[in-house]
Write a protein that holds these residues in place. Structure first.
Motif, PDB file in Angstrom:
ATOM      1  N   MET A   1     -59.607 -26.388 -95.011  1.00  0.00           N
ATOM      2  CA  MET A   1     -59.936 -26.836 -93.669  1.00  0.00           C
ATOM      3  C   MET A   1     -61.052 -27.886 -93.761  1.00  0.00           C
ATOM      4  N   SER A   2     -60.854 -28.971 -93.125  1.00  0.00           N
ATOM      5  CA  SER A   2     -61.836 -30.041 -93.083  1.00  0.00           C
ATOM      6  C   SER A   2     -62.927 -29.716 -92.072  1.00  0.00           C
ATOM      7  N   VAL A   3     -64.127 -30.207 -92.338  1.00  0.00           N
ATOM      8  CA  VAL A   3     -65.237 -30.025 -91.402  1.00  0.00           C
ATOM      9  C   VAL A   3     -64.917 -30.679 -90.053  1.00  0.00           C
ATOM     10  N   LEU A   4     -64.007 -31.638 -90.059  1.00  0.00           N
ATOM     11  CA  LEU A   4     -63.628 -32.324 -88.823  1.00  0.00           C
ATOM     12  C   LEU A   4     -62.694 -31.498 -87.943  1.00  0.00           C
ATOM     13  N   ASP A   5     -62.135 -30.416 -88.486  1.00  0.00           N
ATOM     14  CA  ASP A   5     -61.177 -29.617 -87.731  1.00  0.00           C
ATOM     15  C   ASP A   5     -61.837 -28.750 -86.660  1.00  0.00           C
ATOM     16  N   ASN A   6     -63.097 -28.432 -86.831  1.00  0.00           N
ATOM     17  CA  ASN A   6     -63.779 -27.502 -85.938  1.00  0.00           C
ATOM     18  C   ASN A   6     -65.059 -28.150 -85.425  1.00  0.00           C
ATOM     19  N   TRP A   7     -65.220 -28.224 -84.107  1.00  0.00           N
ATOM     20  CA  TRP A   7     -66.356 -28.917 -83.500  1.00  0.00           C
ATOM     21  C   TRP A   7     -67.683 -28.294 -83.905  1.00  0.00           C
ATOM     22  N   SER A   8     -67.785 -26.986 -83.917  1.00  0.00           N
ATOM     23  CA  SER A   8     -69.044 -26.324 -84.290  1.00  0.00           C
ATOM     24  C   SER A   8     -69.402 -26.615 -85.739  1.00  0.00           C
ATOM     25  N   GLN A   9     -68.408 -26.569 -86.615  1.00  0.00           N
ATOM     26  CA  GLN A   9     -68.665 -26.882 -88.025  1.00  0.00           C
ATOM     27  C   GLN A   9     -69.068 -28.342 -88.200  1.00  0.00           C
TER      28      GLN A   9
ATOM     29  N   GLN B   1     -61.102 -45.276 -88.419  1.00  0.00           N
ATOM     30  CA  GLN B   1     -60.400 -44.886 -89.634  1.00  0.00           C
ATOM     31  C   GLN B   1     -59.920 -43.439 -89.676  1.00  0.00           C
ATOM     32  N   VAL B   2     -60.420 -42.592 -88.794  1.00  0.00           N
ATOM     33  CA  VAL B   2     -60.118 -41.162 -88.886  1.00  0.00           C
ATOM     34  C   VAL B   2     -59.479 -40.681 -87.586  1.00  0.00           C
ATOM     35  N   GLU B   3     -58.371 -39.997 -87.725  1.00  0.00           N
ATOM     36  CA  GLU B   3     -57.674 -39.430 -86.561  1.00  0.00           C
ATOM     37  C   GLU B   3     -58.476 -38.241 -86.025  1.00  0.00           C
ATOM     38  N   PRO B   4     -58.774 -38.209 -84.724  1.00  0.00           N
ATOM     39  CA  PRO B   4     -59.500 -37.066 -84.146  1.00  0.00           C
ATOM     40  C   PRO B   4     -58.744 -35.760 -84.396  1.00  0.00           C
ATOM     41  N   LYS B   5     -59.490 -34.713 -84.735  1.00  0.00           N
ATOM     42  CA  LYS B   5     -58.873 -33.437 -85.103  1.00  0.00           C
ATOM     43  C   LYS B   5     -58.982 -32.376 -84.011  1.00  0.00           C
ATOM     44  N   ASN B   6     -59.816 -32.617 -83.004  1.00  0.00           N
ATOM     45  CA  ASN B   6     -59.960 -31.630 -81.942  1.00  0.00           C
ATOM     46  C   ASN B   6     -60.233 -32.365 -80.626  1.00  0.00           C
ATOM     47  N   ASP B   7     -60.247 -31.615 -79.542  1.00  0.00           N
ATOM     48  CA  ASP B   7     -60.399 -32.232 -78.218  1.00  0.00           C
ATOM     49  C   ASP B   7     -61.709 -32.998 -78.070  1.00  0.00           C
ATOM     50  N   GLN B   8     -62.798 -32.457 -78.610  1.00  0.00           N
ATOM     51  CA  GLN B   8     -64.091 -33.115 -78.492  1.00  0.00           C
ATOM     52  C   GLN B   8     -64.088 -34.460 -79.220  1.00  0.00           C
ATOM     53  N   GLU B   9     -63.504 -34.483 -80.398  1.00  0.00           N
ATOM     54  CA  GLU B   9     -63.432 -35.738 -81.145  1.00  0.00           C
ATOM     55  C   GLU B   9     -62.542 -36.749 -80.434  1.00  0.00           C
ATOM     56  N   LYS B  10     -61.487 -36.279 -79.790  1.00  0.00           N
ATOM     57  CA  LYS B  10     -60.614 -37.185 -79.032  1.00  0.00           C
ATOM     58  C   LYS B  10     -61.374 -37.821 -77.872  1.00  0.00           C
ATOM     59  N   ILE B  11     -62.184 -37.026 -77.198  1.00  0.00           N
ATOM     60  CA  ILE B  11     -62.991 -37.565 -76.095  1.00  0.00           C
ATOM     61  C   ILE B  11     -63.963 -38.608 -76.617  1.00  0.00           C
ATOM     62  N   LEU B  12     -64.655 -38.294 -77.713  1.00  0.00           N
ATOM     63  CA  LEU B  12     -65.593 -39.258 -78.296  1.00  0.00           C
ATOM     64  C   LEU B  12     -64.876 -40.536 -78.720  1.00  0.00           C
ATOM     65  N   ALA B  13     -63.705 -40.397 -79.328  1.00  0.00           N
ATOM     66  CA  ALA B  13     -62.939 -41.579 -79.751  1.00  0.00           C
ATOM     67  C   ALA B  13     -62.538 -42.427 -78.545  1.00  0.00           C
ATOM     68  N   ASP B  14     -62.125 -41.780 -77.463  1.00  0.00           N
ATOM     69  CA  ASP B  14     -61.762 -42.512 -76.244  1.00  0.00           C
ATOM     70  C   ASP B  14     -62.968 -43.236 -75.662  1.00  0.00           C
ATOM     71  N   LEU B  15     -64.102 -42.542 -75.598  1.00  0.00           N
ATOM     72  CA  LEU B  15     -65.321 -43.171 -75.081  1.00  0.00           C
ATOM     73  C   LEU B  15     -65.728 -44.358 -75.950  1.00  0.00           C
ATOM     74  N   TRP B  16     -65.686 -44.153 -77.273  1.00  0.00           N
ATOM     75  CA  TRP B  16     -66.070 -45.202 -78.214  1.00  0.00           C
ATOM     76  C   TRP B  16     -65.186 -46.436 -78.046  1.00  0.00           C
ATOM     77  N   SER B  17     -63.896 -46.210 -77.810  1.00  0.00           N
ATOM     78  CA  SER B  17     -62.949 -47.329 -77.742  1.00  0.00           C
ATOM     79  C   SER B  17     -63.164 -48.225 -76.521  1.00  0.00           C
ATOM     80  N   VAL B  18     -63.753 -47.699 -75.472  1.00  0.00           N
ATOM     81  CA  VAL B  18     -63.974 -48.511 -74.274  1.00  0.00           C
ATOM     82  C   VAL B  18     -65.430 -48.943 -74.110  1.00  0.00           C
ATOM     83  N   ALA B  19     -66.303 -48.463 -74.985  1.00  0.00           N
ATOM     84  CA  ALA B  19     -67.724 -48.763 -74.872  1.00  0.00           C
ATOM     85  C   ALA B  19     -68.053 -50.121 -75.493  1.00  0.00           C
TER      86      ALA B  19
END
Length: 85
Positions: free
Chosen positions: A1-9, A45-63
């Protein structure tokens, strides 16, 4: 399991790295610049692995670059009390 898979980790991992940087004497400006560079790399470069990362990626893309720096700075604040050390 990657550290990116779990938001708390992921937050714990970032908190650990932040504490390491601070313990080596890295100043806040350098830490925030590295956080921006990491955020930009992850967003491009990295595909978001959880909902929180997806939100951050979306915010980053429009910022704007200034807003991206703000997001990175907020992430540093968020994890400043996290980590296992």
């Amino acid at each position: 399991m990657s550290v990116l898979d779990n938001w708390s980790q992921w937050k714990d991992f970032l908190g650990d790295r932040l504490h390491q940087a601070q313990n080596t004497g890295m100043n806040k400006e350098v830490v925030n610049d590295l956080a921006y560079q990491i955020g930009d790399y992850l967003a491009n470069q990295v595909e978001p692995k959880n909902d929180q990362e997806k939100i951050l990626a979306d915010l980053w893309s429009v910022a704007s670059e200034e807003e991206q720096h703000a997001i990175a700075n907020i992430m540093v604040k968020l994890v400043s009390n996290d980590g296992t050390r």
